[in-house]
Motif scaffolding. Structure first.
Motif, PDB file in Angstrom:
ATOM      1  N   GLY A 249       4.827  -2.876  -1.714  1.00  0.00           N
ATOM      2  CA  GLY A 249       3.499  -3.455  -1.785  1.00  0.00           C
ATOM      3  C   GLY A 249       3.007  -3.632  -3.200  1.00  0.00           C
ATOM      4  N   THR A 250       1.866  -4.312  -3.322  1.00  0.00           N
ATOM      5  CA  THR A 250       1.214  -4.469  -4.613  1.00  0.00           C
ATOM      6  C   THR A 250       0.314  -3.284  -4.922  1.00  0.00           C
ATOM      7  OG1 THR A 250      -0.515  -5.760  -3.512  1.00  0.00           O
ATOM      8  CG2 THR A 250       1.309  -6.980  -4.503  1.00  0.00           C
ATOM      9  N   GLN A 251       0.210  -2.351  -3.988  1.00  0.00           N
ATOM     10  CA  GLN A 251      -0.531  -1.112  -4.165  1.00  0.00           C
ATOM     11  C   GLN A 251      -0.028  -0.132  -3.105  1.00  0.00           C
ATOM     12  OE1 GLN A 251      -4.635  -2.456  -2.843  1.00  0.00           O
ATOM     13  NE2 GLN A 251      -4.237  -0.928  -1.268  1.00  0.00           N
ATOM     14  N   ALA A 252      -0.471   1.118  -3.198  1.00  0.00           N
ATOM     15  CA  ALA A 252      -0.151   2.075  -2.136  1.00  0.00           C
ATOM     16  C   ALA A 252      -0.824   1.641  -0.838  1.00  0.00           C
ATOM     17  CB  ALA A 252      -0.607   3.474  -2.532  1.00  0.00           C
ATOM     18  N   TYR A 253      -0.253   2.003   0.296  1.00  0.00           N
ATOM     19  CA  TYR A 253      -0.741   1.601   1.610  1.00  0.00           C
ATOM     20  C   TYR A 253      -0.271   2.641   2.621  1.00  0.00           C
ATOM     21  CZ  TYR A 253       4.065  -0.049   1.526  1.00  0.00           C
ATOM     22  OH  TYR A 253       5.427  -0.106   1.366  1.00  0.00           O
TER      23      TYR A 253
END
Length: 278
Positions: A249-253
Protein backbone atom coordinates in the motif's frame (compact mmCIF):
# COMPACT_ATOMS: atom_id res chain seq x y z
CA UNK A 1 -27.10 -11.17 -4.57
CA UNK A 2 -24.45 -10.85 -7.25
CA UNK A 3 -23.13 -14.12 -8.72
CA UNK A 4 -19.47 -14.52 -9.73
CA UNK A 5 -18.52 -17.57 -11.79
CA UNK A 6 -15.19 -19.43 -11.39
CA UNK A 7 -12.43 -18.49 -13.80
CA UNK A 8 -9.53 -20.57 -15.10
CA UNK A 9 -5.95 -19.34 -14.67
CA UNK A 10 -5.42 -19.54 -18.46
CA UNK A 11 -8.30 -17.10 -18.95
CA UNK A 12 -6.90 -14.65 -16.41
CA UNK A 13 -3.73 -14.28 -18.51
CA UNK A 14 -5.84 -12.68 -21.25
CA UNK A 15 -7.71 -10.12 -19.10
CA UNK A 16 -7.14 -6.39 -19.11
CA UNK A 17 -7.58 -4.14 -16.08
CA UNK A 18 -11.35 -3.88 -16.48
CA UNK A 19 -11.68 -7.64 -16.85
CA UNK A 20 -9.64 -8.38 -13.73
CA UNK A 21 -11.71 -5.92 -11.70
CA UNK A 22 -15.01 -7.30 -13.03
CA UNK A 23 -14.16 -10.87 -12.03
CA UNK A 24 -12.27 -10.37 -8.76
CA UNK A 25 -12.94 -6.97 -7.15
CA UNK A 26 -15.92 -6.47 -4.83
CA UNK A 27 -16.97 -2.85 -4.31
CA UNK A 28 -19.87 -1.10 -2.59
CA UNK A 29 -20.02 -3.47 0.36
CA UNK A 30 -21.64 -1.04 2.79
CA UNK A 31 -24.96 0.64 1.98
CA UNK A 32 -27.17 2.27 4.64
CA UNK A 33 -29.83 -0.08 6.05
CA UNK A 34 -28.95 -2.84 3.59
CA UNK A 35 -27.05 -6.09 3.35
CA UNK A 36 -24.95 -6.63 0.23
CA UNK A 37 -24.01 -10.14 -0.88
CA UNK A 38 -21.65 -11.46 -3.55
CA UNK A 39 -21.80 -15.20 -4.22
CA UNK A 40 -18.58 -16.62 -5.65
CA UNK A 41 -18.88 -20.10 -7.11
CA UNK A 42 -15.23 -20.61 -6.08
CA UNK A 43 -15.78 -22.87 -3.04
CA UNK A 44 -19.28 -21.29 -2.75
CA UNK A 45 -18.20 -18.45 -0.47
CA UNK A 46 -20.56 -15.51 0.04
CA UNK A 47 -18.97 -12.14 0.83
CA UNK A 48 -20.97 -9.23 2.12
CA UNK A 49 -21.43 -6.13 4.23
CA UNK A 50 -24.19 -4.92 6.56
CA UNK A 51 -24.56 -1.28 7.67
CA UNK A 52 -27.67 -0.70 9.80
CA UNK A 53 -28.32 2.99 10.39
CA UNK A 54 -31.94 3.98 11.01
CA UNK A 55 -33.32 0.46 11.38
CA UNK A 56 -32.32 -3.14 11.92
CA UNK A 57 -31.27 -5.18 8.90
CA UNK A 58 -32.64 -8.73 8.82
CA UNK A 59 -31.87 -11.79 6.72
CA UNK A 60 -35.26 -12.70 5.34
CA UNK A 61 -36.28 -16.26 4.37
CA UNK A 62 -36.18 -15.07 0.74
CA UNK A 63 -32.40 -15.23 0.84
CA UNK A 64 -32.77 -19.00 0.94
CA UNK A 65 -33.95 -19.08 -2.65
CA UNK A 66 -30.46 -17.97 -3.73
CA UNK A 67 -28.97 -20.99 -1.95
CA UNK A 68 -31.78 -23.48 -2.64
CA UNK A 69 -32.68 -23.75 1.05
CA UNK A 70 -35.55 -22.75 3.31
CA UNK A 71 -33.45 -20.03 5.00
CA UNK A 72 -30.00 -18.57 4.50
CA UNK A 73 -28.05 -20.55 7.10
CA UNK A 74 -29.91 -23.86 6.76
CA UNK A 75 -26.79 -25.33 5.12
CA UNK A 76 -24.31 -22.54 5.86
CA UNK A 77 -22.22 -20.92 8.59
CA UNK A 78 -21.30 -17.25 8.85
CA UNK A 79 -18.50 -15.18 10.33
CA UNK A 80 -18.52 -11.40 10.71
CA UNK A 81 -16.09 -8.76 11.95
CA UNK A 82 -17.25 -5.26 12.91
CA UNK A 83 -15.17 -2.38 11.51
CA UNK A 84 -17.59 0.40 12.49
CA UNK A 85 -19.55 1.54 15.53
CA UNK A 86 -21.00 -0.77 18.17
CA UNK A 87 -23.46 -3.37 16.84
CA UNK A 88 -26.16 -5.57 18.28
CA UNK A 89 -26.82 -8.91 16.59
CA UNK A 90 -29.81 -11.15 17.32
CA UNK A 91 -29.31 -14.78 16.29
CA UNK A 92 -32.49 -16.74 17.06
CA UNK A 93 -32.88 -16.44 20.85
CA UNK A 94 -29.40 -15.00 21.53
CA UNK A 95 -28.32 -11.35 21.51
CA UNK A 96 -24.70 -10.27 21.11
CA UNK A 97 -23.14 -6.82 21.48
CA UNK A 98 -20.24 -6.59 19.01
CA UNK A 99 -17.81 -3.70 19.44
CA UNK A 100 -15.40 -2.46 16.80
CA UNK A 101 -12.83 -5.14 15.87
CA UNK A 102 -14.80 -7.89 17.52
CA UNK A 103 -16.16 -10.90 15.67
CA UNK A 104 -19.18 -13.18 15.74
CA UNK A 105 -19.40 -16.74 14.46
CA UNK A 106 -22.96 -17.83 13.63
CA UNK A 107 -23.56 -21.56 13.43
CA UNK A 108 -25.34 -23.55 10.74
CA UNK A 109 -29.09 -23.82 11.29
CA UNK A 110 -29.62 -20.32 12.72
CA UNK A 111 -32.93 -19.13 11.28
CA UNK A 112 -33.42 -15.55 12.50
CA UNK A 113 -30.69 -12.94 12.05
CA UNK A 114 -31.06 -9.21 12.74
CA UNK A 115 -28.35 -6.56 12.85
CA UNK A 116 -28.61 -3.07 14.35
CA UNK A 117 -26.35 -0.18 15.36
CA UNK A 118 -26.23 0.99 18.98
CA UNK A 119 -25.73 4.60 17.79
CA UNK A 120 -27.10 5.64 14.40
CA UNK A 121 -24.59 8.51 14.31
CA UNK A 122 -21.80 5.92 14.39
CA UNK A 123 -23.24 2.98 12.47
CA UNK A 124 -21.84 -0.52 12.62
CA UNK A 125 -20.12 -1.93 9.56
CA UNK A 126 -20.32 -5.72 9.66
CA UNK A 127 -18.14 -7.44 7.07
CA UNK A 128 -19.03 -11.11 6.69
CA UNK A 129 -18.09 -14.33 4.94
CA UNK A 130 -20.38 -17.35 4.70
CA UNK A 131 -19.48 -20.91 3.70
CA UNK A 132 -21.38 -24.16 3.17
CA UNK A 133 -21.61 -26.14 6.42
CA UNK A 134 -22.41 -29.76 7.24
CA UNK A 135 -23.19 -29.49 10.96
CA UNK A 136 -23.98 -27.00 13.70
CA UNK A 137 -21.39 -25.38 15.96
CA UNK A 138 -22.38 -22.89 18.69
CA UNK A 139 -22.76 -19.23 17.82
CA UNK A 140 -20.04 -17.34 19.67
CA UNK A 141 -18.54 -13.88 20.01
CA UNK A 142 -14.75 -13.48 19.76
CA UNK A 143 -13.01 -10.41 21.19
CA UNK A 144 -9.72 -9.00 19.94
CA UNK A 145 -7.98 -10.35 23.05
CA UNK A 146 -9.28 -13.89 22.31
CA UNK A 147 -8.22 -13.82 18.66
CA UNK A 148 -4.86 -15.59 19.01
CA UNK A 149 -2.66 -12.61 18.00
CA UNK A 150 0.67 -13.28 16.29
CA UNK A 151 3.14 -10.55 15.28
CA UNK A 152 5.30 -11.17 12.22
CA UNK A 153 7.66 -9.34 9.87
CA UNK A 154 10.10 -6.51 10.46
CA UNK A 155 10.38 -2.77 9.92
CA UNK A 156 13.39 -3.37 7.67
CA UNK A 157 11.20 -5.26 5.19
CA UNK A 158 8.19 -2.93 5.64
CA UNK A 159 5.91 -5.79 6.73
CA UNK A 160 5.67 -5.60 10.52
CA UNK A 161 2.12 -6.75 11.22
CA UNK A 162 -0.10 -8.47 13.79
CA UNK A 163 -2.42 -11.27 12.70
CA UNK A 164 -5.59 -11.75 14.76
CA UNK A 165 -7.02 -15.23 14.10
CA UNK A 166 -10.69 -14.94 15.09
CA UNK A 167 -12.01 -18.14 13.53
CA UNK A 168 -9.43 -20.92 13.53
CA UNK A 169 -9.58 -24.30 15.30
CA UNK A 170 -7.48 -23.07 18.25
CA UNK A 171 -10.10 -20.42 19.01
CA UNK A 172 -13.45 -22.01 18.09
CA UNK A 173 -14.81 -24.85 15.96
CA UNK A 174 -16.26 -24.17 12.50
CA UNK A 175 -17.10 -26.45 9.60
CA UNK A 176 -14.68 -24.94 7.08
CA UNK A 177 -14.66 -21.16 7.48
CA UNK A 178 -11.43 -19.54 8.71
CA UNK A 179 -11.34 -15.81 9.27
CA UNK A 180 -9.11 -13.17 10.81
CA UNK A 181 -7.69 -9.68 10.62
CA UNK A 182 -4.16 -8.42 9.91
CA UNK A 183 -3.10 -4.95 11.07
CA UNK A 184 0.05 -3.35 9.69
CA UNK A 185 2.18 -1.14 11.90
CA UNK A 186 2.89 2.48 10.85
CA UNK A 187 5.63 2.52 8.23
CA UNK A 188 4.85 -1.01 7.03
CA UNK A 189 3.10 -1.46 3.68
CA UNK A 190 3.62 -5.07 2.57
CA UNK A 191 1.38 -7.95 3.58
CA UNK A 192 2.08 -11.63 3.00
CA UNK A 193 5.42 -11.24 1.24
CA UNK A 194 7.16 -13.56 0.47
CA UNK A 195 3.89 -14.76 -1.00
CA UNK A 196 2.21 -18.15 -1.26
CA UNK A 197 -0.74 -19.95 -2.78
CA UNK A 198 -3.37 -22.17 -1.14
CA UNK A 199 -3.93 -25.17 -3.37
CA UNK A 200 -6.54 -26.47 -0.93
CA UNK A 201 -8.30 -23.22 -0.03
CA UNK A 202 -9.50 -20.03 -1.66
CA UNK A 203 -9.25 -16.68 0.12
CA UNK A 204 -10.83 -13.25 0.09
CA UNK A 205 -9.01 -10.10 1.24
CA UNK A 206 -10.99 -7.07 2.45
CA UNK A 207 -8.95 -3.86 2.84
CA UNK A 208 -9.84 -0.98 5.18
CA UNK A 209 -8.34 1.68 7.52
CA UNK A 210 -7.26 3.65 4.42
CA UNK A 211 -7.81 7.33 3.68
CA UNK A 212 -9.39 8.54 0.44
CA UNK A 213 -6.07 9.05 -1.34
CA UNK A 214 -4.52 5.70 -0.33
CA UNK A 215 -4.45 2.57 -2.47
CA UNK A 216 -3.18 -0.99 -2.17
CA UNK A 217 -1.67 -2.77 -5.16
CA UNK A 218 -3.12 -6.25 -4.59
CA UNK A 219 -0.98 -8.89 -6.28
CA UNK A 220 -2.66 -11.92 -7.85
CA UNK A 221 -2.24 -14.45 -10.65
CA UNK A 222 0.01 -17.47 -10.98
CA UNK A 223 3.55 -16.98 -9.59
CA UNK A 224 4.98 -16.81 -13.12
CA UNK A 225 2.03 -14.80 -14.50
CA UNK A 226 1.50 -12.11 -11.87
CA UNK A 227 -1.18 -9.43 -12.17
CA UNK A 228 -2.37 -6.64 -9.91
CA UNK A 229 -5.58 -4.85 -8.96
CA UNK A 230 -5.63 -1.36 -7.46
CA UNK A 231 -7.79 -1.55 -4.33
CA UNK A 232 -9.22 1.34 -2.30
CA UNK A 233 -10.75 1.58 1.15
CA UNK A 234 -13.42 -1.02 1.99
CA UNK A 235 -13.02 -3.06 -1.17
CA UNK A 236 -12.42 -6.81 -1.33
CA UNK A 237 -10.62 -9.13 -3.73
CA UNK A 238 -11.49 -12.77 -4.49
CA UNK A 239 -8.40 -14.99 -4.67
CA UNK A 240 -8.68 -18.46 -6.30
CA UNK A 241 -6.56 -21.27 -4.87
CA UNK A 242 -4.08 -21.10 -7.80
CA UNK A 243 -3.42 -17.39 -7.28
CA UNK A 244 -0.92 -15.62 -5.09
CA UNK A 245 -2.45 -13.04 -2.76
CA UNK A 246 -0.28 -10.27 -1.45
CA UNK A 247 -0.26 -6.52 -1.51
CA UNK A 248 1.61 -3.28 -0.92
CA UNK A 249 0.00 0.00 0.00
CA UNK A 250 0.80 3.69 -0.08
CA UNK A 251 0.37 3.68 3.70
CA UNK A 252 -0.25 1.21 6.52
CA UNK A 253 -3.71 -0.42 6.41
CA UNK A 254 -5.69 -3.32 7.86
CA UNK A 255 -7.27 -6.23 6.04
CA UNK A 256 -9.64 -9.07 6.88
CA UNK A 257 -8.93 -12.47 5.38
CA UNK A 258 -11.42 -15.28 4.99
CA UNK A 259 -10.66 -18.78 3.74
CA UNK A 260 -12.90 -21.64 2.58
CA UNK A 261 -11.76 -25.04 1.39
CA UNK A 262 -10.65 -28.53 2.32
CA UNK A 263 -8.91 -27.86 5.62
CA UNK A 264 -8.42 -25.26 8.34
CA UNK A 265 -4.69 -25.66 8.95
CA UNK A 266 -3.53 -22.04 9.04
CA UNK A 267 0.03 -22.84 7.95
CA UNK A 268 -1.01 -25.12 5.06
CA UNK A 269 0.29 -22.95 2.24
CA UNK A 270 2.58 -23.38 -0.73
CA UNK A 271 5.37 -20.81 -0.41
CA UNK A 272 6.69 -19.15 -3.56
CA UNK A 273 10.43 -18.33 -3.61
CA UNK A 274 11.04 -14.66 -4.38
CA UNK A 275 13.26 -15.67 -7.29
CA UNK A 276 10.37 -17.57 -8.89
CA UNK A 277 8.07 -14.56 -9.23
CA UNK A 278 7.62 -13.04 -12.68
Amino acid sequence: MEIRQPIHSDHVRTLDTEGLRRHFLIDGLFKPDEATLTYSQIDRIIVGGIMPVSQAVSFSPELGRHTGTDFFLQRRELGLINIGGAARVVADDQTFDIAAREALYVGQGTQQLAFSSVDAAHPAKLYFNSAPAHTHYPTRKVTLAQASPETLGAAETSNRRTIYKFMVPDVLPTCQLAMGMTQLEPGSMWNTMPCHTHDRRMEVYFYFDMNDSAVVFHMMGEPQQTRHIVVRNEQAVISPSWSIHSGVGTQAYTFIWGMVGENQVFKDMDHVPMGALL
